[in-house]
Design a protein around this motif. Structure first.
Motif, PDB file in Angstrom:
ATOM      1  N   LEU A 130      68.182 -67.417  45.686  1.00  0.00           N
ATOM      2  CA  LEU A 130      67.394 -68.194  46.010  1.00  0.00           C
ATOM      3  C   LEU A 130      66.247 -67.631  46.306  1.00  0.00           C
ATOM      4  N   ASP A 131      64.736 -66.835  45.285  1.00  0.00           N
ATOM      5  CA  ASP A 131      63.478 -66.082  45.794  1.00  0.00           C
ATOM      6  C   ASP A 131      62.584 -67.622  45.996  1.00  0.00           C
ATOM      7  N   ASP A 132      61.820 -67.431  47.167  1.00  0.00           N
ATOM      8  CA  ASP A 132      60.655 -68.441  47.897  1.00  0.00           C
ATOM      9  C   ASP A 132      60.397 -68.386  46.555  1.00  0.00           C
ATOM     10  N   LEU A 133      59.346 -69.629  46.605  1.00  0.00           N
ATOM     11  CA  LEU A 133      58.511 -70.387  45.666  1.00  0.00           C
ATOM     12  C   LEU A 133      57.160 -70.649  45.776  1.00  0.00           C
ATOM     13  N   SER A 134      55.967 -70.054  45.950  1.00  0.00           N
ATOM     14  CA  SER A 134      55.313 -70.373  46.981  1.00  0.00           C
ATOM     15  C   SER A 134      54.394 -71.522  45.229  1.00  0.00           C
ATOM     16  N   THR A 153      58.335 -66.425  39.872  1.00  0.00           N
ATOM     17  CA  THR A 153      58.852 -66.807  40.748  1.00  0.00           C
ATOM     18  C   THR A 153      60.283 -66.731  40.087  1.00  0.00           C
ATOM     19  N   ALA A 154      61.658 -66.639  40.186  1.00  0.00           N
ATOM     20  CA  ALA A 154      62.809 -66.808  39.102  1.00  0.00           C
ATOM     21  C   ALA A 154      63.628 -66.845  39.969  1.00  0.00           C
ATOM     22  N   SER A 179      66.777 -65.441  41.191  1.00  0.00           N
ATOM     23  CA  SER A 179      67.776 -63.850  40.967  1.00  0.00           C
ATOM     24  C   SER A 179      69.126 -63.916  40.766  1.00  0.00           C
TER      25      SER A 179
END
Lengths: 387, 495
Positions: free
Chosen positions: A37-41, B141-142, B144
């Protein structure tokens, strides 16, 4: 620490819970049960922008005073929480939205909540749709901390919404600003057990209706099932940008007894039209997204109010689109011939002009081959004129 | 004081009304027009007014009216172009969003013309669902995903951008992959099934008529079908040579019913992973058009995201002077399908108004339909029990178990309610201890994963009633009996 604002409201107030999950420190490496889960600014920025508005220009716009604001948030590079400004602008530490912190914040949010209170819930972060089993979910910031059972750090949003309808407050607004797609790890999980935060009781919904009156619950979800929600780095989420614009000024469309109200339908119209009304041409597609709202309320639920109505955007375009660039455009409000706005040939297309709502206007396009005039009443938030 | 008369065309379907002065001030007025009540009168001062009508699909219609000392009138009609000529009736009814004037056509890559309505900002069923499918994901952003699980199929390679959704790929692996741009035509067969009490079997009914048009296939059942007491549930499918396609369960109302399969929907099989919410957002593969306008009204409002004033539909007078939903419920012996629809409507908008005993009777009199026990369980969950039936979790669980054992679902909403209720109340699916030759019966929620939109009817992608997806589970029978076959080429049906 989760409470960033509170004041007494003996006759009922607005209770707000904001979750901005901007960082997932335990989901940086793919594992069999845990997706990356990528970080979400954008999640962090959404929570901060919402708080800023609530403590600022929106503060007196609800039907009741704001009684409390509870907030949990973290950010890329600040996974354990972050500083937010309180109502005086002083820094306040808020905790990261771990599942434990969310449970505690929920308790505080709902403590002694009565039928005259209004509940607002906003959650932004990574979300999943778990097919066949669960529904919409929100991943808490400690998702992945226990890879043997990561689902304990997930909130079951659909079940939460259902159970919330059995609580005393009769006016409830829920905003699920998260994705609803499904990573393969979620597909393969045979029995995920996320946390619904609240338990449902058979018949309790009707008991509340009989005791306190009908329920007005409105839910906005920012992605359809199977789809993602979006945000751009350094900006709020796509949905939050449209929500801020709507509540700042464009959705106050209905006058009830000399006050201009946002209701569930005007909010939807404003959000739907944002792409055409406001967005730069290159972002019009980005801001064209399905509006997933639902309510079973008997009347149209009202959200916010103010003393002045929204303006209207008069939008002129042509078929085919390029043709309008050949025209000189002018907007007038008869009988006054003075243009309120005009644009020479070669200007931007489509053409937008802010006008006062409900007045009658004329849009004149002067093409090389001749002029065309379109009369239009400016129905807010967007009125289109097509040449 | 003069009055303004606000009206709609008959059969236009439900319309939530807001009456405003010409400066936007709200004027109290009755909230809902429908096929039963298509005119209201409101006393107002002289002046100019704006009337906003919102349809169940979210479409907003606006009229201006001037009221002088003799009164004024605002009349809603759906005279704008429908997306296709054959959808005119459905557009009038509000099942399909209309085209706005001057709308631009999309580039050829658009897999469905329904997206037109998205671009015009109309939030209809089709537009909302398809916008999610075909909207190009912009920078942002999504999540991955690990590689290897996501293998785009033939459909996706023609899409304007990659849709980064591994779930879609999972579903696609179990579905047929139509090559939208294949030069050769694809042939489809219309199959009909009836449930004979123990299983679904192929069935050919001489009274069923089929009409093939450019972008659609219309199947019509007449009004003189067999009396519904002792019913034979029916399903219909438009299946490919592999036997796969959209399957629609057809409620046997006493009045006539049209099912119109849409070429755009059938080819949009990438939409098969749509699942439900109360707005039933799924790619439409078929339009369901009950002849009875009251039933059509209820079906469309049931699928709405929100319908202020919906409860008014319950108490409005039909020309027979009967309440709509209650009359349907009263006819549960003669018309259980209409009764189930009426019960769904009341359950959503006025659950306490359904007598528990009526739902018990519906459960008993239509033993093949899961809708009865589901509705009863939901009634108990939402509104509690009555003197003779408790609202205990055990009672609810027993009803849900009963529903799981029944073979037929009339409405898509029944499946979603069952999936939600079993998630909370059980019964829980047990781990299979033995490997058997008989395939596992899919759970109600699994039907939702491959659900298709058919105007609120139970519909999904599969190879027959109860057979989900394109995963071979049973020996695939030759298609010997079928109503008709049609050819699909470039989105056009022909014989």
């Amino acid at each position: 620490m989760t409470r960033v604002f509170e004041q007494d409201a003996p006759d009922g107030g607005v209770r707000i819970l904001i979750l901005g999950v901007g960082s997932y420190p335990n989901a940086k490496v793919a594992r069999p049960t845990v997706p990356v889960l990528d970080d979400l600014s954008s999640a962090t920025q959404s929570a901060l922008d919402l708080l800023d508005r609530l403590l600022g220009p929106w503060r007196g716009r609800f039907d009741k005073p704001i009684r409390s604001i509870d907030m949990l948030a973290n950010a890329p590079g600040s996974p354990d929480g972050l500083e937010v400004p309180d109502e005086n602008g002083d820094p306040l530490e808020v905790e990261a939205p771990t599942i434990a912190a969310i449970v505690e914040a929920k308790k505080r949010w709902l403590k002694d909540a009565g039928p005259k209170d209004m509940l607002i819930f906003y959650a932004c972060g990574h979300g999943f749709w778990v097919p066949s089993l669960v529904g919409r979910t929100l991943a808490a910031s400690d998702f992945g901390e226990d890879p043997d059972n990561p689902w304990t750090a997930v909130v079951a949003l659909d079940d939460f919404q259902l159970a919330l309808g059995e609580r005393a407050p009769r006016s409830q607004w829920l905003f699920f600003d998260c994705c609803a797609n499904t990573p393969s790890e979620a597909l393969k999980a045979t029995s995920p057990r996320p946390n619904a935060l609240l338990v449902t009781m058979a018949g309790e919904r009707q008991v509340m209706i009989e005791l306190h009156g009908p329920l007005e619950q409105v839910r906005f979800a920012t992605s359809t099932i199977g789809a993602q929600a979006y945000g751009k780095d350094g900006r709020a989420s796509r949905f939050m940008e449209t929500l801020l614009e709507a509540c700042d000024g464009s959705a106050y469309l209905i006058d009830h007894e000399d006050e201009w109200w946002i209701d569930s339908q005007t909010l939807g119209r404003s959000i739907l039209s944002f792409g055409k009304r406001i967005a730069p041409t290159e972002e019009e597609d980005y801001f064209t997204f399905p509006q997933v709202s639902e309510t079973d309320a008997e009347t149209i639920p009202r959200f916010m109010r103010r003393a002045t109505p929204s303006d209207c955007i008069l939008l002129a375009r042509s078929v085919p689109a390029y043709r309008l660039s050949e025209a000189h455009l002018a907007v007038t409000c008869p009988p006054d011939p003075t243009p309120l706005g005009e644009q020479p040939a070669g200007g931007d297309t489509p053409f937008r002009q802010v006008v006062a709502a409900w007045d009658h206007y004329e849009v004149t396009a002067t093409f090389p081959e001749g002029s065309q005039t379109r009369p239009k009443r400016a129905q807010p938030p967007l009125t289109e004129v097509v040449f | 004081m003069p009055q303004i008369i606000i009206g709609t065309r008959e059969h236009m379907g439900p319309l939530t009304i807001q009456l405003l002065t010409d400066r936007g001030r709200a004027v109290p007025a009755p909230a809902l027009l429908s096929s039963a009540r298509h005119e209201i009168k409101v006393r107002v001062p002289e002046g100019d007014y704006v009337v906003i009508g919102t349809r169940p699909n979210g479409q907003t219609l606006t009229l201006e009216a001037r009221v002088d000392r003799n009164g004024g009138r605002a009349f809603f009609s759906a005279e704008d172009a429908s997306p296709n000529e054959f959808m005119r009736d459905a557009t009038v009814l509000g099942l399909v969003p209309k085209l706005s004037e001057g709308v631009e056509h999309f580039p050829d890559w658009s897999p469905s013309r329904f997206q037109l309505s998205t671009r015009t900002g109309v939030s209809g069923d089709a537009s909302r669902a398809l916008a999610a499918l075909v909207s190009a994901p912009s920078a942002g952003t999504a999540i991955s995903f690990t590689s290897g699980d996501f293998s785009p199929g033939a459909l996706q390679s023609d899409a304007p951008s990659q849709i980064p959704d591994p779930k879609a790929s999972f579903v696609w692996k179990s579905l047929a992959k139509y090559d939208l741009h294949a030069p050769e035509a694809q042939r489809f067969w219309i199959r009909e099934w009836v449930y004979d009490g123990s299983r679904w079997r192929d069935h050919l009914d001489d009274r069923t008529s089929v009409h093939v048009g450019d972008g659609y296939v219309r199947v019509k059942w007449p009004t003189d079908v067999e009396p519904y007491f002792g019913p034979q549930p029916r399903a219909i499918g438009l299946v490919s040579e592999a036997g796969f396609g959209p399957i629609v369960h057809v409620p046997q109302f006493r009045s006539a019913m049209d099912i119109v399969f849409l070429a755009d929907g059938v080819t949009s099989v990438i939409g098969a992973d749509r699942v439900t919410n109360p707005s039933l957002l799924k790619v439409p593969v078929a339009l369901a058009m009950p002849e009875d306008p009251a039933l059509a009204d209820m079906l469309s409002v049931l699928g709405a995201a929100g319908a202020p004033g919906a409860e008014a539909l319950v108490t409005q007078q039909t020309h027979q002077q009967l309440d709509i939903a209650f009359s349907a419920l009263n006819d549960k012996q003669a018309d259980p399908a209409a009764a189930a629809l009426g019960a769904h409507y009341l359950l959503r908008f006025a659950p306490k108004r359904i007598p528990v005993q009526w739902l018990r009777n519906l459960t008993r009199w239509a033993p093949l339909y899961a809708d009865g026990p589901i509705l009863l369980a939901q009634r108990l969950i939402l509104a509690g029990g009555s003197d003779d039936i408790a609202a205990s979790p055990q009672e609810i669980r027993d009803l849900l178990r009963n529903a799981l054992q029944r073979p037929v679902f009339l409405f898509a909403r029944s499946r979603s309610l069952l999936a939600q209720a079993t998630r909370i109340y059980g019964p829980r699916r047990r781990t299979r201890k033995l490997v058997t030759a008989v395939p596992r019966k899919p759970s109600p929620a699994e039907f939702l994963d491959v659900a298709a939109g058919a105007g609120g009817l139970d519909a999904y992608w599969g190879t027959g009633p109860g057979r989900l997806g394109n995963t071979p589970r049973w020996p695939r029978a030759d298609i010997r009996e079928r109503l008709a076959s049609v050819e699909l080429r470039n989105g056009i049906f022909s014989h």
